[in-house]
Each structure stands twice: as structure tokens, then as C-alpha cells.
Design an enzyme around this catalytic site. Sequence first.
Site, PDB file in Angstrom:
ATOM      1  N   ARG A 140      90.241  39.068  35.772  1.00 13.08           N
ATOM      2  CA  ARG A 140      90.965  38.297  34.744  1.00 13.08           C
ATOM      3  C   ARG A 140      92.468  37.255  35.819  1.00 13.08           C
ATOM      4  NH1 ARG A 140      86.897  36.259  32.520  1.00 13.08           N
ATOM      5  NH2 ARG A 140      86.124  37.646  34.443  1.00 13.08           N
TER       6      ARG A 140
ATOM      7  N   LYS B  54      79.959  28.776  36.844  1.00 15.10           N
ATOM      8  CA  LYS B  54      79.353  28.580  36.101  1.00 15.10           C
ATOM      9  C   LYS B  54      79.034  27.490  34.771  1.00 15.10           C
ATOM     10  CE  LYS B  54      79.471  32.168  32.777  1.00 15.10           C
ATOM     11  NZ  LYS B  54      78.914  30.959  31.207  1.00 15.10           N
TER      12      LYS B  54
ATOM     13  N   ASP C 233      73.105  31.099  29.022  1.00 11.17           N
ATOM     14  CA  ASP C 233      74.159  31.549  29.436  1.00 11.17           C
ATOM     15  C   ASP C 233      74.190  33.051  29.232  1.00 11.17           C
ATOM     16  OD1 ASP C 233      76.701  31.126  30.130  1.00 11.17           O
ATOM     17  OD2 ASP C 233      77.639  30.716  28.107  1.00 11.17           O
ATOM     18  N   GLU C 234      74.776  33.719  30.265  1.00  9.61           N
ATOM     19  CA  GLU C 234      75.585  34.727  29.714  1.00  9.61           C
ATOM     20  C   GLU C 234      74.132  36.360  29.840  1.00  9.61           C
ATOM     21  OE1 GLU C 234      78.386  35.530  30.387  1.00  9.61           O
ATOM     22  OE2 GLU C 234      79.813  34.227  30.015  1.00  9.61           O
TER      23      GLU C 234
END
Length: 678
Positions: free
Chosen positions: A634, A54, A245-246
Site C-alpha cells: 500500500r 489492473k 475482476d479480483e
Amino acid sequence: MAREYKISSGGSSRRGNCGSSGIDYAAELNSQQFAAVSSAPGPALVIAGAGSGKTRTLTHRVAYLLDKGVEPANILLLTFTNKAAREMLDRVELLVPQNISALWSGTFHSIGNKILRRHADVLGFTRSFSILDRDDQKSLMNETIRQLNINTGGRRFPKADLLASIFSLCENTSEPLEEILEYRYPHLEEWLDEIKKLRKRYRKRKLDTNSMDFDDLLVLTLKLLKEHQDLRNLYQRKFLHVLVDEYQDTNKVQCDLIDLLVGEKKHLMVVGDDAQSIYSWRGADMENILSFQKKYPSAKVFKIETNYRSVPEVLELSNAAIRPNKVQFAKELRAVREPGSMVPAMVALDDPAVQAEFISERIDELIGEGIEPEEIAVLYRAHYQSMEIQMEMTRRDLPFQITSGLRFFEQAHIKDVSAMIRFVVNGRDEVSFKRMVLLLPGIGARTAENLWSAWRHSAAGSSNQIPDSFSNTMLGFRVPAKAKSTWEQLCHTLDELAPEGVFERPSNMIFSIMEGVYEDYMRGSFDNYENRKQDIEQLMQYGENYDDILEFLAQLSLMSSVDNEPAGGNQAQKDKTNEGVLLSSIHQAKGLEWKVVFLVWLADGMFPNGRVLDSGDDAMIEEERRLFYVAVTRAKDQLYLTYPLTNPKSYTGEYMTRPSRFLDAIDGLTEEWQVSAW
């Protein structure tokens, strides 16, 4: 003046993909990333799966715009952390030859501050306004409470810290105060009128003192642009391209601010992953990303699904884990890496203590096999679920860092409860006595000192013996009127801890403290009251292992720190290279990655959270599943999923657990490990 640009539809030669920076975008990016980076101006939604690059996509988009002649000063890049903003700018600087210091990049709050520093006078502030940190905010709010002369006699008015959290939620969600209290803090509804008056007066006090709190940096920037068309036009002309972003983590205020800055040109690219939307509890609204195409009908949607982080076995499990969610942008992460050395492990353990033993033993083995401790993480739904693991790792002298908070026994609410016990055991413990009485309404440092003096000069306080009754002595002390009822309750609670001079068992003491005085204190003091209550229940469970109160207190002291060094969780998060296995809540692990991940307490009621299950709210269940998805993604190489078969509870005794319902979706994608092997 910056130039608009057009993308040529012809030519696919290597050189044709290069800009003035010399970057060959088609060669440096995969096809999905390149499609997003090289897209024509206009609204664009980039759905970037976990580990899909990303940041690389965003930074190359900025470089691409610069290559196409857009001036740095005409680009706005909005992030959620200063670290992310710095990282992106550093990467862009490495990509392009020109000076990009004029590019606006930062968090929503930092950009709001920058705008307000130029125009605060329009809102009645000066441009040298102060920004209140949390302590400043609490001080100003406490002063405002005193000015209002709120009658708190017999009732505990919420603490300034809790009120600040409530007001922040109102500001960031644009929900009425009445609704916030009804759905999130129903125990405070009796104070609705007083809290409304306080909020109004607090706003006036901020204006009078030329001060803004953190939320004002967003709310007042939005107000500025909404109410002043000339300023709105100024910034819409300035920011020809806005990148976010996000985006899945934006709240209503942030989303409205983006829309105002973009204006009619709609040159907006937002990047995010709906499957990683896990912050609704602090005001984030996933609907912002889900409804992006409704708001911008001409928007192009790009999916980035190539994962560079995890082995195929972990990705197959991750894809299956999120698939049951009905509300989502469907995506399928694809692995670049070769198959790993093991299938994710599913490990059922007898109880929480055995779970901690298994995790510690396996971590010890992994370190022995050459894996660095900082490449290992233990993730959990709630901080209290780490207690047994912290204890077991400490016993084994395994290094660990914590980002989900302080070490369990260092937390304020744990120390508050233990202070009451310590005072009962040792009547000469001045520190514990003062910590205890300062919890009561209306008691400050001077009154605490007077009460301590009264206790030390009393027959009970001057004796080395445990009194048969604390209340016989202490009920006669002078306390402020607003503390009278809670003081009486405290005195009777202390009697329950050592009836007739004989100590109760530790777990019984903790139960009496919670029922007597402390649960009411937590309700009015903390916005995460339920989590803290679970911590106390966990402490109560831990106390079941002890009959001797002195041994219990000794263990609390020994476990509160290692070699007198606090855990320093925040520092561990800032410096991931610190030696030690990382223990973290999943919320704080988002955006990070490790070679080995242990995901623990995968039992219904623990994960998903019991309150969510009780609510029956499908949206909340889906957010819990997204949290599970964030956790498993993760892991780079190895993933261990563990749960205890039984869970001892001090209130109800031991009971059998049900494996988390989230495990149903990954049936057949794990290998069951037998407990006997460990």
C-alpha cells in the site's frame, strides 16, 4: 448479432494498433498489459501484481473488444464493488466513441438481481420480489424462531445476526451446515438440529413472502441456470465475452456461476492476484485462481509485473515478503519510479504505549514537512490493535479517520461492558440499566421497563448509596423463564463489581463481567466473537492504568468521540479526501494506497494472528503472509514497520514479544531506527 473477431499476426505499425476508437493500444499500454489486452478470444488468466494497472488493463480490454466489433450488449464485466463497476464504465466511456449503456457491468449480486428480475417466476417467486437487507433478514429469522417454538430455557440460542452469517457462509462455500459449525462455531454444535430446522423453515418463509436475501441473488441465479437449459443457453449466447475482476476473491458459487455463463465458447478473461487473496474467512477460495488452467487447459496466462505505485525500496521488500509462500504464481514486481528518499524503517518500541507515541510523533513531523494527513495510513491486523494509537492521536489533536470500524470506545461490546459498570457506580442510570438487561434472553423493551421500575421503587434503587448486595434486591424481580438463569448470574456478577459496596479496580470489574455473563453472550451473538473478546481484553489492559473507577469512566466518555462527532469510518472509506490520517485494518485497506504507511504490531501472536499460529495450518500461515504483502504494497514513498518489545496482558502480566516471523524474509531490506531518537 455480434461478430467474432480474429487478431492479425502481421504488421506492427503505430496505426495498425489503432481501432475505430483511435486508441493506440501498444503506445498507451506497457508490453505486458498490451499482450493481455490484445489477446485472441478464449480463456485467459491475467495475474496482475499490486499497483500494476489492473483496472487500466481491464478497461482497455473492453475497449479493444468494442473496437473489434463486439456489441456492448454481448459483454459482461463482473466486479466485487459497485464503485469498481462505475469506475470501469466511466473509463471505458472516455476511451470509446460509442454508447455502451447496453454493456452489462456490476457486482455478482447486481447481475444476479438483473437476471432474477426477468425469470424469478420460474423459481416460484414473482418478478417484484423484495430484497431483504440485514435488518429485514434478522426480523424474518426472529419471527421464524418464534414459530418453531425452540426451547431455549437454560441455554442461549444464537442471535439472528449470527445465524444469518452462518447461513451465508453455508450458501457461499456450499459446505454442509454440520461442517461449518464443527470448524468455525463449535460452541453452537449443541443446537445443530434446531438450526437445521430453522434454516429449512427460513427458506420457506422467504418463498412465502416473495423475498430474497443477499445470498439468494447468487444462489438462486445459479440454481436458475443449472436447472433450466433454455435460460442457460440464452445467457451463454448473449454474453460472448465475460470479464472478471479480483478473481482471487471468488467463492464457489461465484466461480460456478461464471463457468455456466461462459459455456463452451470459453471467451473468458479473469484478472486477479493470488498474492492478494486474503478473504478465506468469508468464503473466498484461492483455489479458483490456482486451478484456472486445469479447468481451462487452453488458457493463456499473462503476468503484469510493472508497478507504478511504489519506490524500488518498498517493492524490493514486498517481493521478498511474499517469496516464502509455496502456493503461488511466482512474480517479481518491477518499479517504474526512481529510488526514494529512505529505506523502509524497522522500529522496535518498548511497549504498545511507546509504539503509539512514536507513530503519533512521526505523523506530526510528516504533516509538518508538508505531507497531507490523508496521504498517511496506519494499518493493523485487528481493529483492537488501534486503541492506544487512537488515544494518543486524540491527545495530540491529530486528525484521523477509521475504516476498520467505530472508534474503539464506541463499539457495541465495549459500551455493553461499560454500561454494567456505569449502573453499579450510578444506580440511577436508566440508560445503562436497560442496555444491560436487554442483553439477556427473553427480555424486551417492556420487560426492561418493568425491571427498571422495580429497581427504582426498591430500597436499594431509591437510595443514593451503593448497595452492599445487588442480588439481595434484584433476585426477587420477575423475569421471563428463559432469562432466569442468566438473570441470577448477572445479579451475582454485579455483586462482584462492588463487594460490600466497595468498587473493585476497573480491570477486575471487566474481568468479572466477562467471566460472569458477557463472554457467553458474545459467543451466541457475534460471528467475530474472538475479535470482540480481544477488544475486551484490550479494554481490561487499559483499565490497569486506573485505580479510580470514576476517572476510568470519565475517560471512556471523553475518548468515545471527538467534539461529539463519531468517527464515521464508513464515510471515511467512501470519501478518501476527508482530512485525517487513516486508521484501517489491512483487509479494508486492500485496493488503496498512501504516500506513507505505518504497519504496526508486527509481533508473533499479533501478526500473524495467534489463533493461526496455534492451528499449525500452513495454508492459514500463507494467507497471513499474503495479508502482510497486501499491507506493505500500500506504501508509495515511505514504509514504517513497528512492534512492541513487551506486551502487558491483564491475565498473565507483561511478557516479551517475538518479532513477527514475516520479518525474517525481509532481513537486510530495512533500516533499524533507534527508539532513543524519538
